[in-house]
Design a protein around this motif. Sequence first.
Motif, PDB file in Angstrom:
ATOM      1  N   GLU A 168      74.447   2.197  73.206  1.00  0.00           N
ATOM      2  CA  GLU A 168      74.848   1.231  74.337  1.00  0.00           C
ATOM      3  C   GLU A 168      76.277   0.631  73.868  1.00  0.00           C
ATOM      4  O   GLU A 168      77.134   0.488  74.480  1.00  0.00           O
ATOM      5  N   GLU A 183      78.350   2.134  76.961  1.00  0.00           N
ATOM      6  CA  GLU A 183      77.811   1.031  78.063  1.00  0.00           C
ATOM      7  C   GLU A 183      79.066   0.716  78.781  1.00  0.00           C
ATOM      8  O   GLU A 183      79.749   0.078  77.834  1.00  0.00           O
ATOM      9  N   ARG A 240      79.184  -1.198  81.625  1.00  0.00           N
ATOM     10  CA  ARG A 240      78.828  -2.286  82.659  1.00  0.00           C
ATOM     11  C   ARG A 240      79.366  -3.439  82.105  1.00  0.00           C
ATOM     12  O   ARG A 240      79.290  -3.734  80.875  1.00  0.00           O
ATOM     13  N   VAL A 266      79.071  -7.776  81.697  1.00  0.00           N
ATOM     14  CA  VAL A 266      77.830  -8.741  81.621  1.00  0.00           C
ATOM     15  C   VAL A 266      78.218 -10.109  82.293  1.00  0.00           C
ATOM     16  O   VAL A 266      79.378 -10.372  82.074  1.00  0.00           O
ATOM     17  N   TYR A 326      73.341  -7.669  82.665  1.00  0.00           N
ATOM     18  CA  TYR A 326      74.403  -6.631  82.792  1.00  0.00           C
ATOM     19  C   TYR A 326      74.508  -6.757  84.812  1.00  0.00           C
ATOM     20  O   TYR A 326      73.661  -7.303  85.378  1.00  0.00           O
TER      21      TYR A 326
END
Length: 526
Positions: free
Chosen positions: A396, A400, A402, A404, A410
């Motif tokens: 992650e 990752e 995305r 937050v 997320y």
Amino acid sequence: MKNIKLLSLIGLGGMLLTALSGCSSSNDDNTLYLKVLNAGDYIYLNDPDSGYDEDDLTDQYVQWINIPEIKEKYFGEGFDRDIDIIYDTYDTNETMFNELKTGKSSYDIVCSSDYMIQKMAKFKMIQEVDMDRIENYRDYASPFLIGEEGKLSKVDIDPNNPELGTLNNFAVGYMWGTLGIMYNPNYKRIKNKTPEEVIEDFSAPDGWDVLWNEHESYQSCASIKDSMRDTYAMGLVHTFSDEFKELYEEYNGNYNKEYNDKLSDIFNRHDDETIDKVQASLIELKDYIYGFEVDTGKSDIVTQKVGINLAWSGDAVYSMDTAEESDVELYFAIPSYCSNIWFDAFSILSNVKDERLDASYSFLDFMSDPINASKNMDYVGYTPFIAGDDVFSLVEEWYEARDVDENDEYIDTEGTIPYDLTYFFKTDESDETDYVVYVEEEQINRQMRAQYPMEEDLPHLAIMQDFGEAQNNKIVSMWEKVKVNPLPVWVVIIVVGGFVSILAFLGSYKLIQKAKVRKRKKLREK
């Protein structure tokens, strides 16, 4: 080993030193020495300049195992000796095998590749593993690899003698990965192709065939591993491309176990006719590539000396990460007709017993702890057998994409796509965790896919097995012929014709000389 082909001089020196003095060290009454043999640069090492501030992982093991309660767990009550480690390295599986087979070196644990584990088990050089003594491995290793239906359980030590067991019986998995094509779609010497077309070419099911490109778009752009088995595998997929295509189209998306079994059968052909055909394909390939490389390909593609490289997935991740520092974007392809999935694993030598066996299992359990597996993954760049939260958290952290919110939750981010890793990280059927990482779309062809293939890739991956001594020797001979730059047929004809002409001339010359001698003799007689 898939990640390292460089010879570690320190490791070689260590092997020699161990061969000469290892016995005296092991007989130290106060210290029990565990002797481990691995490939070079294949474990976490202290490197503050690169941000790795902790002690070498081997030193961390020594500190850990000498904690009284830990020592008692593995050695039982009353064991009062100190534990230390002798850790050496080697350059190739074959070097390692010869050292152990001839008895020049003695070790407790050796890390080697899948086919070599088969070979050592057939020679009874390694012993079966008691999984109950490696709790971390039993609990955290991915079922995709070691479960009843896992990859290691599907590979017999000897297909002709199933009673010998499978790789899963003799191996404690360490790292795994794939063989693929790393490439730079913007490479300056690629002709008449847009970057989008280059990505399309290599991402196609028959992407291997691009390396044999006859339209010169990729002429002299690629370097190929100077690795007999890996290059043989690539040559075989190209040689039997029509059969792989026919199989691919026959199953038309339903790529089940039956499909993979048939795929693996073709991939593991090693009869004389097949070897000859692969040899011809590889000799032909030499007309299109830049050359062969031992371990420079992963750096040559970063410096743009080459634009394409036959690569192991871990090397590809390293190269892609490094290239980004110079604003160069590299890609990685696993062509769908077929590619190789490989494994490196630890095995315990057959003569190890008693306290040395206890020490061996303690080391394997330590290495299988997700915390330590994530350290190795971070340092080496390859993908461990171990799942667990620590490893998934590292994934992650790396991939990752995305955002937050203020509560660290997320939120949807435009341009990201879900990348499902459930097949690997779900180690318990009752686990309801969402093992999905939201990545940038380009990661479908970059680091993420090299690190963890997509689930749709898995049916097209085959394990290359040990071919047996006789056929292995024939492949060695084939590889030597490929490497010696055989002369083109027209050159051979000219050379042979010239040689015959010389012989004919010499023969004629001798006849003429003899005739002259006879003539002079007759004249003298008159």
